[in-house]
Design an enzyme around this catalytic site. Structure first.
Site, PDB file in Angstrom:
ATOM      1  N   ASN A   1      -3.040  98.120 -15.302  1.00 60.60           N
ATOM      2  CA  ASN A   1      -2.124  99.129 -15.006  1.00 60.60           C
ATOM      3  C   ASN A   1      -1.733 100.041 -15.912  1.00 60.60           C
ATOM      4  O   ASN A   1      -2.644  99.422 -17.065  1.00 60.60           O
ATOM      5  CB  ASN A   1      -0.669  97.407 -15.453  1.00 60.60           C
ATOM      6  CG  ASN A   1       0.566  98.467 -14.782  1.00 60.60           C
ATOM      7  OD1 ASN A   1       0.470  99.250 -14.839  1.00 60.60           O
ATOM      8  ND2 ASN A   1       1.312  97.435 -13.817  1.00 60.60           N
TER       9      ASN A   1
ATOM     10  N   LYS B   1      -2.069  91.899 -11.143  1.00 60.65           N
ATOM     11  CA  LYS B   1      -2.702  92.039 -11.502  1.00 60.65           C
ATOM     12  C   LYS B   1      -1.912  92.652 -12.978  1.00 60.65           C
ATOM     13  O   LYS B   1      -1.573  92.270 -13.848  1.00 60.65           O
ATOM     14  CB  LYS B   1      -0.887  93.546 -11.222  1.00 60.65           C
ATOM     15  CG  LYS B   1      -2.175  95.296 -11.569  1.00 60.65           C
ATOM     16  CD  LYS B   1      -1.269  96.636 -10.603  1.00 60.65           C
ATOM     17  CE  LYS B   1      -1.738  97.802 -11.448  1.00 60.65           C
ATOM     18  NZ  LYS B   1      -1.522  99.313 -10.728  1.00 60.65           N
TER      19      LYS B   1
ATOM     20  N   ASN C   1       7.547  98.993 -17.563  1.00 50.81           N
ATOM     21  CA  ASN C   1       8.892  99.369 -17.195  1.00 50.81           C
ATOM     22  C   ASN C   1      10.073  98.415 -17.592  1.00 50.81           C
ATOM     23  O   ASN C   1      11.063  99.229 -16.225  1.00 50.81           O
ATOM     24  CB  ASN C   1       8.872 100.250 -17.240  1.00 50.81           C
ATOM     25  CG  ASN C   1       7.655 101.752 -17.330  1.00 50.81           C
ATOM     26  OD1 ASN C   1       7.140 101.888 -18.232  1.00 50.81           O
ATOM     27  ND2 ASN C   1       6.999 102.415 -16.442  1.00 50.81           N
ATOM     28  N   THR C   2       9.743  96.916 -17.361  1.00 48.96           N
ATOM     29  CA  THR C   2      11.011  96.121 -17.100  1.00 48.96           C
ATOM     30  C   THR C   2      11.253  95.500 -18.611  1.00 48.96           C
ATOM     31  O   THR C   2      10.016  95.224 -18.667  1.00 48.96           O
ATOM     32  CB  THR C   2      10.743  95.285 -15.595  1.00 48.96           C
ATOM     33  OG1 THR C   2      10.715  95.856 -14.935  1.00 48.96           O
ATOM     34  CG2 THR C   2      11.615  94.789 -15.758  1.00 48.96           C
TER      35      THR C   2
ATOM     36  N   ASN D   1       5.079 107.205 -17.113  1.00 49.83           N
ATOM     37  CA  ASN D   1       5.777 106.586 -16.772  1.00 49.83           C
ATOM     38  C   ASN D   1       6.738 105.788 -16.906  1.00 49.83           C
ATOM     39  O   ASN D   1       6.586 104.913 -17.227  1.00 49.83           O
ATOM     40  CB  ASN D   1       5.430 106.359 -15.081  1.00 49.83           C
ATOM     41  CG  ASN D   1       5.098 104.671 -15.125  1.00 49.83           C
ATOM     42  OD1 ASN D   1       5.900 104.087 -14.439  1.00 49.83           O
ATOM     43  ND2 ASN D   1       3.886 104.444 -15.167  1.00 49.83           N
TER      44      ASN D   1
ATOM     45  N   SER E   1       3.958  95.411 -15.830  1.00 53.56           N
ATOM     46  CA  SER E   1       4.129  97.218 -15.834  1.00 53.56           C
ATOM     47  C   SER E   1       5.380  96.968 -17.529  1.00 53.56           C
ATOM     48  O   SER E   1       5.689  96.139 -17.745  1.00 53.56           O
ATOM     49  CB  SER E   1       5.163  96.773 -14.977  1.00 53.56           C
ATOM     50  OG  SER E   1       6.006  98.499 -15.591  1.00 53.56           O
TER      51      SER E   1
ATOM     52  N   PHE F   1      10.439 100.037 -11.558  1.00 55.19           N
ATOM     53  CA  PHE F   1      10.430  99.701 -10.617  1.00 55.19           C
ATOM     54  C   PHE F   1      11.980  99.958  -9.421  1.00 55.19           C
ATOM     55  O   PHE F   1      12.703  99.435  -9.018  1.00 55.19           O
ATOM     56  CB  PHE F   1      11.119  97.546 -11.092  1.00 55.19           C
ATOM     57  CG  PHE F   1       9.370  97.138 -11.415  1.00 55.19           C
ATOM     58  CD1 PHE F   1       8.347  98.297 -11.468  1.00 55.19           C
ATOM     59  CD2 PHE F   1       9.042  96.118 -11.373  1.00 55.19           C
ATOM     60  CE1 PHE F   1       7.318  96.975 -11.925  1.00 55.19           C
ATOM     61  CE2 PHE F   1       8.848  95.407 -11.900  1.00 55.19           C
ATOM     62  CZ  PHE F   1       7.291  95.846 -12.773  1.00 55.19           C
TER      63      PHE F   1
END
Length: 352
Positions: free
Chosen positions: A244, A215, A184-185, A117, A182, A121
């Site tokens: 994560n 996390k 993805n940022t 993925n 994450s 966010f």
């Protein structure tokens, strides 16, 4: 009632994000049909005295929770109860609404029973989600709120995003989770450093007495992970969630070049990092394990290694809600087999 295995081929004909949207609509619709909703709870939600524990000032009737990422906007909390989860973690939320990364941004790796993925966010933002939480909290099962910074927020201003969210949302959460892991940022994982952790938790703990957890990502060395988590606990973190998603794309045969991997391919790496952290921090803080958990045996391994709770997401996609019931019933059998009268006796049994 429905048989997920019979529906899965149809879901898998859809794009992953479209299938997720359809499932979300179904869960929300079930809440408006009490016979169906109550029937799902009766079938899926497992309770047994051996699974019950008290954490964060709440009762957890079973230890299997839904990981952040599934219910980003706090629209499916009732549905997660109907699926059988003992608790749910919404988010990741950001102060301002954001659309996330361009589509496609979610891919299945079917042979590896994994997901990739790059959502970024995507969420409705603080104002709308705060309103939803106000209308449902307190809920019959505990609610965690996972928070992050907006994509356009600079590293220098990141703490303000987190404190804004904590200040507004802590009355409607049983625990909160700082997400700086994450992939993805852009720049988010750069915040996994001791200076930022110190400043963030110093500010956060001045705003609320609700538990605040950190996390972490799996893509760091054992020593780095242990040092970072130990520092977070010293600075006031009430727990650690590990881990994560991973950016080790070598784990799947046909990866995309963006996003993070979850599911079966993450299982051993997630356990490796969790186990290292637990060797240092078991008994000093609350530990939650997530990543590649799809069976009672794997959940039990994490519990014996020191996890008070476990979370899953990707195994729900491949196995359906039945996996939650299967894990909980399997845990009952495993605990009784080993002579435990409560899950609390098994937590950290392999650390002794």
């Amino acid at each position: 009632m429905f048989d997920y295995e019979s529906l899965k081929p149809w879901f898998f004909k859809l794009q992953p994000e479209s299938a997720h949207t359809l499932v979300g609509l179904g869960l929300r619709a079930a809440n408006y049909c009490p016979p169906l909703f109550n029937g799902m709870i009766a079938k899926n939600f497992v309770t047994h005295p051996i699974l019950k524990q008290e954490l964060f000032g709440r009762t957890f009737l079973n230890p299997v929770g839904l990981a952040a990422g599934f219910d980003k906007n706090a629209t499916m909390i009732e549905g997660t109860l109907a699926m059988g989860f003992g608790f749910t973690e919404i988010g990741t939320l950001t102060p301002k609404p954001q659309e996330g990364n361009p589509r496609p941004r979610l891919w299945r790796h079917i042979e590896e029973e994994s997901i990739q993925n790059a959502m970024g966010f995507n969420n409705d933002g603080l104002f709308r989600i705060n309103h939803r939480l106000k209308n449902i909290y307190p809920f019959s099962t505990p609610i965690g709120v996972n928070i992050g910074k907006n994509k356009t927020t600079t590293e220098e201003n990141a703490i303000k995003d987190y404190t804004t969210l904590i200040k507004a949302l802590h009355p409607y959460a049983d625990y909160m989770v700082i997400n700086i892991s994450s992939p993805n940022t852009p720049g988010l994982r750069d915040l996994q450093n001791e200076t930022f952790i110190h400043d963030l938790f110093t500010a956060a703990k001045a705003l609320t007495d609700k538990p605040i957890l950190l996390k972490i990502a799996p893509d760091m060395s054992e020593d780095q992970a242990v040092a970072l988590c130990s520092h977070a606990v010293a600075c006031g973190a009430d727990g650690i969630i590990a881990t994560n998603t991973t950016i080790d794309y070598s784990l799947v045969s046909e990866p995309e070049d963006i996003g993070g991997l979850s599911g079966e391919v993450l299982r051993e790496r997630s356990f490796y990092i969790f186990d290292a952290i637990a060797r240092e921090l078991y008994g000093k803080t609350t530990l939650i394990s997530v990543g590649g958990i799809a069976s009672p045996e794997e959940a039990y391994r994490r519990i014996r290694a020191g996890a008070s709770l476990v979370q899953l997401y990707t195994s729900l996609i491949y196995k359906g809600p039945e996996v939650i019931e299967e894990i909980n019933h399997g845990l009952i059998d495993l605990l009784e087999r080993d002579g435990f009268t409560s899950i609390t006796e098994a937590i950290g049994a392999d650390r002794v």
